[in-house]
Design an enzyme around this catalytic site. Sequence first.
Site, PDB file in Angstrom:
ATOM      1  N   SER A   1      19.337  86.281  31.013  1.00  9.29           N
ATOM      2  CA  SER A   1      20.005  86.946  32.133  1.00  9.29           C
ATOM      3  C   SER A   1      20.947  85.936  32.769  1.00  9.29           C
ATOM      4  CB  SER A   1      18.945  87.466  33.110  1.00  9.29           C
ATOM      5  OG  SER A   1      19.546  88.098  34.195  1.00  9.29           O
TER       6      SER A   1
ATOM      7  N   TYR B   1      30.115  92.189  35.293  1.00  7.50           N
ATOM      8  CA  TYR B   1      29.163  91.259  34.657  1.00  7.50           C
ATOM      9  C   TYR B   1      27.826  91.328  35.392  1.00  7.50           C
ATOM     10  CZ  TYR B   1      27.019  86.812  33.283  1.00  7.50           C
ATOM     11  OH  TYR B   1      26.143  85.838  32.824  1.00  7.50           O
TER      12      TYR B   1
ATOM     13  N   SER C   1      25.911  94.424  34.692  1.00  7.00           N
ATOM     14  CA  SER C   1      25.245  94.428  33.380  1.00  7.00           C
ATOM     15  C   SER C   1      23.950  93.615  33.421  1.00  7.00           C
ATOM     16  CB  SER C   1      26.184  93.885  32.295  1.00  7.00           C
ATOM     17  OG  SER C   1      26.393  92.489  32.450  1.00  7.00           O
ATOM     18  N   LYS C   2      23.972  92.486  34.141  1.00  7.37           N
ATOM     19  CA  LYS C   2      22.765  91.648  34.205  1.00  7.37           C
ATOM     20  C   LYS C   2      21.736  92.245  35.176  1.00  7.37           C
ATOM     21  CE  LYS C   2      24.111  88.223  31.364  1.00  7.37           C
ATOM     22  NZ  LYS C   2      23.468  87.894  30.091  1.00  7.37           N
TER      23      LYS C   2
ATOM     24  N   ASP D   1      26.671  92.064  14.818  1.00  8.35           N
ATOM     25  CA  ASP D   1      27.393  92.431  16.033  1.00  8.35           C
ATOM     26  C   ASP D   1      26.415  93.292  16.807  1.00  8.35           C
ATOM     27  OD1 ASP D   1      28.831  93.819  17.987  1.00  8.35           O
ATOM     28  OD2 ASP D   1      30.697  93.641  16.855  1.00  8.35           O
TER      29      ASP D   1
ATOM     30  N   SER E   1      25.789  81.232  17.147  1.00  5.81           N
ATOM     31  CA  SER E   1      26.725  80.276  16.536  1.00  5.81           C
ATOM     32  C   SER E   1      27.395  79.358  17.554  1.00  5.81           C
ATOM     33  CB  SER E   1      27.798  81.033  15.743  1.00  5.81           C
ATOM     34  OG  SER E   1      28.663  81.706  16.630  1.00  5.81           O
TER      35      SER E   1
HETATM   36  N1  LIG Z   1      27.587  79.661  30.414  1.00  3.26           N
HETATM   37  C1  LIG Z   1      27.005  79.922  31.565  1.00  3.26           C
HETATM   38  O1  LIG Z   1      27.255  79.242  32.583  1.00  3.26           O
HETATM   39  C2  LIG Z   1      26.005  81.048  31.680  1.00  3.26           C
HETATM   40  C3  LIG Z   1      25.414  81.259  32.931  1.00  3.26           C
HETATM   41  C4  LIG Z   1      24.497  82.287  33.068  1.00  3.26           C
HETATM   42  C5  LIG Z   1      24.175  83.082  31.976  1.00  3.26           C
HETATM   43  N2  LIG Z   1      24.770  82.866  30.760  1.00  3.26           N
HETATM   44  C6  LIG Z   1      24.380  83.761  29.659  1.00  3.26           C
HETATM   45  O2  LIG Z   1      23.990  82.965  28.555  1.00  3.26           O
HETATM   46  C7  LIG Z   1      24.233  83.683  27.347  1.00  3.26           C
HETATM   47  C8  LIG Z   1      24.984  82.778  26.372  1.00  3.26           C
HETATM   48  O3  LIG Z   1      26.218  82.424  26.955  1.00  3.26           O
HETATM   49  P1  LIG Z   1      26.986  81.048  26.597  1.00  3.26           P
HETATM   50  O4  LIG Z   1      27.174  80.318  27.853  1.00  3.26           O
HETATM   51  O5  LIG Z   1      26.359  80.377  25.458  1.00  3.26           O
HETATM   52  O6  LIG Z   1      28.423  81.663  26.229  1.00  3.26           O
HETATM   53  P2  LIG Z   1      29.261  81.629  24.867  1.00  3.26           P
HETATM   54  O7  LIG Z   1      29.386  80.230  24.384  1.00  3.26           O
HETATM   55  O8  LIG Z   1      30.500  82.412  25.174  1.00  3.26           O
HETATM   56  O9  LIG Z   1      28.335  82.433  23.848  1.00  3.26           O
HETATM   57  C9  LIG Z   1      28.216  83.820  23.847  1.00  3.26           C
HETATM   58  C10 LIG Z   1      27.760  84.240  22.467  1.00  3.26           C
HETATM   59  O10 LIG Z   1      27.590  85.665  22.449  1.00  3.26           O
HETATM   60  C11 LIG Z   1      28.221  86.130  21.275  1.00  3.26           C
HETATM   61  N3  LIG Z   1      28.648  87.540  21.342  1.00  3.26           N
HETATM   62  C12 LIG Z   1      29.549  88.102  22.175  1.00  3.26           C
HETATM   63  N4  LIG Z   1      29.689  89.406  21.867  1.00  3.26           N
HETATM   64  C13 LIG Z   1      28.868  89.657  20.811  1.00  3.26           C
HETATM   65  C14 LIG Z   1      28.575  90.787  20.037  1.00  3.26           C
HETATM   66  N5  LIG Z   1      29.167  91.986  20.273  1.00  3.26           N
HETATM   67  N6  LIG Z   1      27.674  90.687  19.031  1.00  3.26           N
HETATM   68  C15 LIG Z   1      27.074  89.504  18.778  1.00  3.26           C
HETATM   69  N7  LIG Z   1      27.312  88.372  19.456  1.00  3.26           N
HETATM   70  C16 LIG Z   1      28.211  88.462  20.476  1.00  3.26           C
HETATM   71  C17 LIG Z   1      29.415  85.227  21.080  1.00  3.26           C
HETATM   72  O11 LIG Z   1      29.896  85.347  19.773  1.00  3.26           O
HETATM   73  P3  LIG Z   1      31.474  85.169  19.430  1.00  3.26           P
HETATM   74  O12 LIG Z   1      31.679  83.690  19.517  1.00  3.26           O
HETATM   75  O13 LIG Z   1      31.592  85.768  18.087  1.00  3.26           O
HETATM   76  O14 LIG Z   1      32.240  85.898  20.489  1.00  3.26           O
HETATM   77  C18 LIG Z   1      28.780  83.881  21.395  1.00  3.26           C
HETATM   78  O15 LIG Z   1      28.118  83.371  20.270  1.00  3.26           O
HETATM   79  C19 LIG Z   1      25.004  84.949  27.739  1.00  3.26           C
HETATM   80  O16 LIG Z   1      24.122  86.056  27.785  1.00  3.26           O
HETATM   81  C20 LIG Z   1      25.511  84.614  29.126  1.00  3.26           C
HETATM   82  O17 LIG Z   1      25.701  85.765  29.930  1.00  3.26           O
HETATM   83  C21 LIG Z   1      25.681  81.869  30.594  1.00  3.26           C
END
Ligand SMILES: NC(=O)c1ccc[n+]([C@@H]2O[C@H](COP(=O)([O-])OP(=O)(O)OC[C@H]3O[C@@H](n4cnc5c(N)ncnc54)[C@H](OP(=O)(O)O)[C@@H]3O)[C@@H](O)[C@H]2O)c1
Length: 309
Positions: free
Chosen positions: A140, A154, A157-158, A62, A14
């Site tokens: 990841s 964090y 976990s990764k 979830d 979402s």
């Molecule tokens: N942003 C970066 O710079 C970055 C860099 C490296 C890796 N990543 C990885 O990319 C992925 C997506 O991150 P993003 O940047 O898009 O961050 P984000 O906008 O915070 O999105 C994270 C998503 O995970 C969902 N989530 C969290 N806990 C959950 C649960 N228990 N069950 C189901 N959904 C859950 C959140 O839902 P809610 O909104 O309901 O909390 C949200 O939709 C993650 O795995 C993150 O570690 C991101």
Amino acid sequence: MTGSPPTCLVTGASTGLGLAITRLLLDNGYPVVATARPRSMDRFAEQGLVEDPGRLWLRPLDVTELVHRERLVDEIEHELGGLGVLINNAGVSYRAVVEHVSPQDRIAQMNVNFQSPMSLARLALPGMRARCWGRIIHVSSVGGMMAMPTMCVYSASKFALEGASEALWYEVRPWGIGVSLVQPGFINSDGYQNTFDTPQAARALSDPRDPYHAHYTHMGGFIGQLMKRTWATPESVARKVLWTIRHPDPPLRVPATFDASLFGWMRRLLPRGVYHRLLYAMLPGVGAWGPASEMPALEEGESGEVKAG
Ligand SMILES: NC(=O)c1ccc[n+]([C@@H]2O[C@H](COP(=O)([O-])OP(=O)(O)OC[C@H]3O[C@@H](n4cnc5c(N)ncnc54)[C@H](OP(=O)(O)O)[C@@H]3O)[C@@H](O)[C@H]2O)c1
């Protein structure tokens, strides 16, 4: 895989990267089961995504709830044509130094980023093995190849996700199932605003007398700036995910941003001791952390220097 495009399951769909992946897959003709936590389901309508059976299904998930995971995979297997592509994107990022992570914080972080994706993979595998085809894509992070101060749990976990996925890559290759770790570095997104400070980290951040206060303020500003300045966007990383799905023999590791490739090369090319000292020297404001002269001691054999015979 020949024939109609495989059904894809996206977790955390979402917002952010999950939303970008969902949109890109839909635009490219893939049927998508887009999932979000029950409390976040309203966001789909706000983003203009509505249920369109055969093309898009919206489901609450979830990832930490076993009942949700089992029910959904069962529905996809029996009613939605079978699960072809699992994209474990949902993730949370806890910010804290090691001293500020309680056992509960540690379990909560590992649960979302490691235990739940692996459990979903486990549920998806019997169907993929039966069809002799599948793609498991784990989102990841650069944090899965290098650890940064204040992001210990964090990274743990990764790193765990990377290790288990590497084992899985060997295990299921004979069935034509591809396992890939898509590794974004910094993405220009709201992701960092969703970082969760553990209670002790939050106290340290608001108390300039805390021994770790400077760690948080410097690292927070630094990471925030990098995320704003980077060219990488959720859309550009989503394109890497699509590329991975389409690849006939997808690689285990797919660096998804420039910095991910750069750090990957640095880790491969530099002797480990040199690499850690270089990164330490580059940390923002590190001279003001703890006693100014402190440098971490190298462990035996880490210097990377060749001993004279
Ligand atoms: N942003 C970066 O710079 C970055 C860099 C490296 C890796 N990543 C990885 O990319 C992925 C997506 O991150 P993003 O940047 O898009 O961050 P984000 O906008 O915070 O999105 C994270 C998503 O995970 C969902 N989530 C969290 N806990 C959950 C649960 N228990 N069950 C189901 N959904 C859950 C959140 O839902 P809610 O909104 O309901 O909390 C949200 O939709 C993650 O795995 C993150 O570690 C991101």
